[in-house]
Design an enzyme around this catalytic site. Structure first.
Site, short mmCIF file in Angstrom:
data_model
loop_
_atom_site.label_atom_id
_atom_site.label_comp_id
_atom_site.label_asym_id
_atom_site.label_seq_id
_atom_site.Cartn_x
_atom_site.Cartn_y
_atom_site.Cartn_z
N HIS A 57 0.83 -1.20 0.00
CA HIS A 57 0.00 0.00 0.00
C HIS A 57 0.87 1.25 0.00
CE1 HIS A 57 -2.18 -3.30 1.85
NE2 HIS A 57 -3.29 -2.74 1.43
N LYS A 99 -1.90 -8.13 -4.47
CA LYS A 99 -2.62 -6.92 -4.12
C LYS A 99 -1.72 -5.70 -4.04
CE LYS A 99 -5.37 -4.56 -0.61
NZ LYS A 99 -5.80 -4.49 0.81
#
Length: 272
Positions: free
Chosen positions: A163, A190
């Site tokens: 992230h 991800k």
């Protein structure tokens, strides 16, 4: 936080996959169309978590629940977390549970050392209450490898994640990180990034498309904030397999109501 820049050799070493990886979790097919939706449990207390899980369980548009452990008031109490996780798993019935400790290094609420991170997750995996586990790719590499191996031994899917709440890395860098996750043994790849411009959104989407052409693994990618909403809606068109929605409170900028998300996903879903 300044994240390490990965080499781009991962892209060069991959070829176009013959077929996509799919996983059956509690009778849910992950990796094929239609795109599967995830909804976060953002509770601070046990009672709030149970209530949110019941709502997710009853919502036909929510496919997977993410248990954001770091948001709990007792996130550091491993025994309490495990007990709650078991309750959530029962409430969700046929819906899979993704367990996530989003650390402060990547925008979460829990500050832990690499040693603590490994210890906590190892305890969870002794008798898993989850079907999927989020592992941050930039934690200690030995710990990541050990946890990934342990999760697989326990039949738990690994969602390897990264992230960046400050910016959108280059397309080349996003591709490199996702393909690195694949090489590290992730089952689902991800990445979430923050756009500063429209071009940043397309950078993430183009990177997703490129990775989908080189990896068999399901992709969960997003450009955050209102600006990046289109990346959540049109993910299937870029080769993505999963997308985050919300019921009530969002866990990240740009999440939209899961029922609206599901309708958007159906509208733009490409023909197989």
């Amino acid at each position: 936080m300044s994240l390490p820049i990965l080499s781009t050799t991962y892209a060069a070493e991959n070829t176009v996959p013959a077929s996509k990886s799919t996983y059956v979790v509690k009778n849910l097919n992950i990796g094929d169309l239609p795109v599967k939706t995830l909804v976060p449990i953002t509770a601070k207390t046990r009672e709030q978590a149970l209530a949110q899980a019941k709502v997710i369980a009853e919502n036909k548009d929510a496919d997977i629940a993410e248990f954001r452990i770091d948001l709990l008031e007792f996130a550091s109490d491993t025994k309490k977390v495990i007990a709650l996780g078991q309750e959530l798993n029962q409430i969700l019935k046929d819906k899979p549970l993704l367990a996530t400790i989003r650390t402060s290094n990547e925008g979460g609420k829990l500050k832990v050392t690499d040693q603590e991170y490994e210890k906590i997750y190892s305890e969870y995996l002794k008798k898993p209450f989850m079907q999927l586990l989020d592992i941050e790719m930039f934690r200690d590499q030995a710990a990541v490898a050990k946890l990934t191996k342990l999760a697989h031994q326990k039949k738990v899917l690994v969602v390897m994640s990264n992230h960046d709440f400050d910016k959108t890395p280059s397309e080349q860098e996003i591709v490199s990180r996702l393909l690195k996750q694949d090489q590290m043994g992730a089952d689902i790849l991800k990445i979430a990034v923050m756009p500063k411009s429209k071009q940043d959104v397309f950078t993430l989407m183009n990177a997703t498309l490129k990775v989908s052409e080189q990896s068999t693994k399901p992709l969960l990618t997003m450009s955050m904030g209102r600006l990046g909403t289109i990346s959540r809606i049109a993910t299937a068109n870029m080769g993505g397999s999963l997308s985050f929605g919300m019921i009530g409170e969002a866990s990240a900028p740009g999440q939209i109501d899961v029922t609206a998300l599901k309708q958007f996903l159906k509208t733009v879903q490409p023909t197989p």
